[in-house]
Write an enzyme that holds these catalytic residues in place. Structure first.
Site, PDB file in Angstrom:
ATOM      1  N   TRP A   1      94.757  46.483  63.540  1.00  0.00           N
ATOM      2  CA  TRP A   1      96.150  46.885  63.726  1.00  0.00           C
ATOM      3  C   TRP A   1      96.450  48.169  62.961  1.00  0.00           C
ATOM      4  O   TRP A   1      97.212  49.020  63.438  1.00  0.00           O
ATOM      5  CB  TRP A   1      97.092  45.769  63.309  1.00  0.00           C
ATOM      6  CG  TRP A   1      96.724  44.451  63.932  1.00  0.00           C
ATOM      7  CD1 TRP A   1      96.520  43.264  63.294  1.00  0.00           C
ATOM      8  CD2 TRP A   1      96.471  44.197  65.326  1.00  0.00           C
ATOM      9  NE1 TRP A   1      96.171  42.297  64.191  1.00  0.00           N
ATOM     10  CE2 TRP A   1      96.122  42.835  65.452  1.00  0.00           C
ATOM     11  CE3 TRP A   1      96.495  44.977  66.477  1.00  0.00           C
ATOM     12  CZ2 TRP A   1      95.818  42.241  66.670  1.00  0.00           C
ATOM     13  CZ3 TRP A   1      96.177  44.399  67.695  1.00  0.00           C
ATOM     14  CH2 TRP A   1      95.854  43.047  67.785  1.00  0.00           C
ATOM     15  N   ASP A   2      95.863  48.323  61.789  1.00  0.00           N
ATOM     16  CA  ASP A   2      96.001  49.584  61.061  1.00  0.00           C
ATOM     17  C   ASP A   2      95.478  50.751  61.888  1.00  0.00           C
ATOM     18  O   ASP A   2      96.083  51.824  61.942  1.00  0.00           O
ATOM     19  CB  ASP A   2      95.231  49.522  59.741  1.00  0.00           C
ATOM     20  CG  ASP A   2      96.085  49.052  58.581  1.00  0.00           C
ATOM     21  OD1 ASP A   2      97.284  49.377  58.561  1.00  0.00           O
ATOM     22  OD2 ASP A   2      95.558  48.369  57.700  1.00  0.00           O
ATOM     23  N   LEU A   3      94.330  50.549  62.508  1.00  0.00           N
ATOM     24  CA  LEU A   3      93.705  51.634  63.263  1.00  0.00           C
ATOM     25  C   LEU A   3      94.535  52.014  64.480  1.00  0.00           C
ATOM     26  O   LEU A   3      94.747  53.201  64.772  1.00  0.00           O
ATOM     27  CB  LEU A   3      92.296  51.224  63.684  1.00  0.00           C
ATOM     28  CG  LEU A   3      91.338  50.887  62.536  1.00  0.00           C
ATOM     29  CD1 LEU A   3      90.009  50.400  63.073  1.00  0.00           C
ATOM     30  CD2 LEU A   3      91.141  52.092  61.637  1.00  0.00           C
TER      31      LEU A   3
END
Length: 403
Positions: free
Chosen positions: A164-166
């Site tokens: 999700w960060d990416l």
């Protein structure tokens, strides 16, 4: 064309960890001038693991390539005023702020907007209310740890990749470019908010997880099997582990041809009364299909399999460690034009990628992350018109750090 697609665009970044720094680096690797503002000792992630033997963060170096670094005492009025001045500095292609820090104080949009009406600010949030959240807290809410791991596993299995960060990082870059396009057309700025939680929820819906549950179906763990088609891992005769995939019909037919099971598959279809040209039926019959393929794989070495699979364009891969990837895989080397060895300050030679995007087969080469404060003097003189003597006095007063 030199690959500097975003040349002239200036972005101020105040960030930590993955999503916002990745968004900034994406823009920087496309040619934008991305100026990272940190405190005198670096940001929250300046010592984030993994680290070198002397404690230098390989993580920080990896996510801040191609940027400029300005270090200010953000606890002092002078330091905060300098930061605000950089954010609202004039220029048609400036006035853009990317942050995942709380939007208050020197990062307060409404206060900044009084100094520059067309300011664009994108704030990456944890949850949609502005609270704290990271992949390791979002994933449990989504149910994914109960779908990850071997079938017989009890309890939750976390995933090591901060997916999700990416995705949020790439969406942050996209959001800034979209807002900048609107500003060019309408002359208006805006405060864009992007929550990690919302990104994750949206993707769960895009991939059908939510519709599946809404339809009354409960996804189970399937270990290393590819859900909804045929794909699983096998052991070779020389002890290597490989993954083979027959997702599309072409992939499936190529796999059957390479392993010589075309006739056996026809017989299996007759016995089970199924059509294995349908990917869902291949998933249902995965155990029977694996029983046909496993002996063939086990009777051959990795080298033999590579020759047979590649000649038939099979979709497959060898399981390998990160060390093997680095030292044995040509794709992860300077044989791949995306990579080159950089002399990263404080670390030494590091194999570093440029942006994966290729425009007419050209891109900007990878550039190292800056030393902390390496660009403080240059940025303050270029953008704010301070003299070298004035910057020197600020340095002596502990307001700025110059590498």
């Amino acid at each position: 064309m030199d690959g500097a697609i975003l040349k002239g665009l200036r972005v101020i970044e105040a960030s930590a960890f993955v999503a916002a720094p990745l968004g900034g680096m994406t823009l920087a690797q496309l040619g934008a001038e991305v100026i990272r503002i940190d405190g005198l000792q670096g940001g929250l992630d300046y010592r984030r693991w993994p680290v070198s033997d002397d404690g230098t963060s390989l993580f920080w170096a990896g996510l801040n390539k191609s940027k400029r670094s300005v270090c200010l005492d953000l606890g002092s009025p002078q330091g905060r005023e300098l930061a605000r001045a950089l954010i609202v500095a004039p220029g048609e292609d400036a006035g853009i702020l990317l942050t995942n820090l709380p939007p208050r104080g020197w990062l307060d949009y409404e206060a900044l907007r009084t100094e520059r009406q067309d300011l664009i600010q994108l704030t990456v949030q944890g949850d949609r209310s502005g609270g704290s959240a990271v992949d390791y807290t979002v994933n449990p809410r989504l149910g994914l740890p109960y779908l990850t791991g071997p079938q017989a596993t009890e309890g939750a299995v976390n995933h090591v990749l901060p997916a999700w960060d990416l995705i949020t990082g790439q969406m942050a870059a996209l959001g800034l470019l979209a807002a900048e396009r609107q500003r060019r057309r309408q002359g208006t700025g805006q405060h864009v908010k992007l929550a990690l939680e919302d990104v994750a929820l949206a993707v769960m819906a895009h991939l059908g997880f939510l519709a599946e549950a809404q339809n009354g179906q409960q996804r189970q763990r399937y270990g290393n099997d590819l859900f909804g088609a045929f794909g699983r891992d096998f052991l070779t005769g020389d002890g290597e582990r490989i993954m083979v995939v027959g997702l599309t019909l072409k992939q499936w037919r190529n796999l059957c041809e390479a392993t010589g099971i075309v006739e056996q598959v026809r017989l299996l279809e007759t016995r089970l009364g199924v059509d294995l040209s349908l990917e869902g039926e291949r998933f249902r019959a995965r155990e029977e299909l694996a029983a046909l393929i496993a002996p063939w794989v086990a009777a051959r070495t990795l080298a033999q399999l590579r020759e047979a699979f590649d000649s038939c364009s099979v979709c497959w891969s060898r399981y390998q460690s990160v060390s093997q990837l680095l030292h044995e895989d040509p794709a992860c080397s300077e044989a791949n034009p995306m990579f080159r060895q950089l002399d990263q300050p404080g670390i030494g030679p590091v194999l570093s990628p440029a942006i994966p995007l290729r425009f007419d087969e050209q891109r900007l080469p990878a550039q190292p992350a800056p030393r902390l404060g390496a660009d403080t003097e240059a940025v303050l003189t270029e953008l704010l018109g301070l003299s070298c003597a004035e910057v020197g006095r600020l340095h002596d007063q502990g307001v700025v750090r110059c590498a």
